[in-house]
Scaffold this active site. Structure first.
Site, short mmCIF file in Angstrom:
data_model
loop_
_atom_site.label_atom_id
_atom_site.label_comp_id
_atom_site.label_asym_id
_atom_site.label_seq_id
_atom_site.Cartn_x
_atom_site.Cartn_y
_atom_site.Cartn_z
N GLY A 227 8.80 -130.04 8.08
CA GLY A 227 7.73 -129.13 8.50
C GLY A 227 7.92 -128.39 9.80
N ASP B 73 5.12 -130.53 13.12
CA ASP B 73 4.30 -129.44 12.55
C ASP B 73 2.81 -129.72 12.74
OD1 ASP B 73 4.35 -131.56 10.70
OD2 ASP B 73 4.71 -130.30 8.96
N ASP C 93 -1.82 -135.65 11.99
CA ASP C 93 -3.04 -135.86 11.20
C ASP C 93 -3.54 -137.29 11.47
OD1 ASP C 93 -5.03 -135.56 9.27
OD2 ASP C 93 -3.69 -135.79 7.57
N PHE D 89 -6.87 -128.86 4.55
CA PHE D 89 -5.44 -128.96 4.30
C PHE D 89 -4.79 -127.60 4.53
CE2 PHE D 89 -1.43 -129.45 2.15
CZ PHE D 89 -1.06 -130.69 2.65
N ARG E 196 5.91 -123.13 2.57
CA ARG E 196 6.46 -123.21 3.93
C ARG E 196 6.83 -121.84 4.49
NH1 ARG E 196 7.41 -128.69 5.05
NH2 ARG E 196 8.24 -129.94 3.36
#
Ligand code: IMP
Ligand code: MG
Length: 173
Positions: free
Chosen positions: A41, A97, A100, A149, A162
């Protein structure tokens, strides 16, 4: 079906990445900086970030993956590619990236702490507190996003999206 809503524009990304680069440049004067990206990511963000850090630096990558479904980290984090540079005495800046739950980052920080680096700090493009399970310090945060998300600018959903140049909220409808 899925729907996408733009949440971080290219202009906002460029401006914020430039600020982060300036901050990191000021903080790492006279240090021996190694920027370590967490694949997959972080590669888009990291490519932009290193070009606005005005210092000598080296780059390397680790690859981390967590078992679980496509949208939720299980807490079991696996390191499947190691760094290749010698980190002893180096000032490591981990680039992520998105943070969470926090499991991936805790695993990475512990890992680098055991490698005798002079310092270990973290720069994440996005911090999302909605599902945070571990309260940990993130030194540099690009954007705080409350929930949802996200895809684009390196962020994926099952390896797709991506390549989008901006960040979108992906909604199942
Ligand atoms: P954590 O271990 O829960 O902090 O998860 C971190 C990893 O989960 C990130 O490096 C991403 O790969 C993935 N992730 C978490 N939230 C999102 C999201 O909204 N979009 C895409 N990937 C995400
Ligand atoms: Mg991912």
């Amino acid at each position: 079906m899925t729907q996408m809503a733009l949440i971080i524009s290219r202009t906002a990304i460029d401006a914020r990445v430039k600020e982060l680069g300036e901050e990191i440049t000021a903080d790492y004067q006279d240090k021996r900086l190694v920027v370590v990206g967490a694949l997959n990511g972080a590669f888009v963000f990291m490519a932009d970030l290193i070009r606005v850090i005005n210092l000598p630096l080296e780059v390397d990558f680790v690859r981390v993956s967590s078992y679980g479904d496509e949208t939720y980290s299980s807490g079991e984090v696996r390191l499947s590619k190691d760094v290749e540079l010698d980190l002893i005495g180096r000032d490591v800046l981990i680039v992520e990236d998105i943070v969470d739950t926090g499991h991936t980052l805790v695993r990475l920080k512990d890992y680098f702490a055991g490698r005798n680096a002079a310092s270990v700090s973290v720069c994440t493009f996005i911090s999302k507190r909605e599902r945070r399970e571990i309260d940990l310090a993130v030194d540099y945060v690009g954007f705080e996003v409350a929930r949802g998300f996200l895809v684009g600018y390196g962020l994926d959903c099952a390896e797709q999206y991506r390549n989008l140049p901006e960040v979108y909220h992906l909604k199942k409808v």
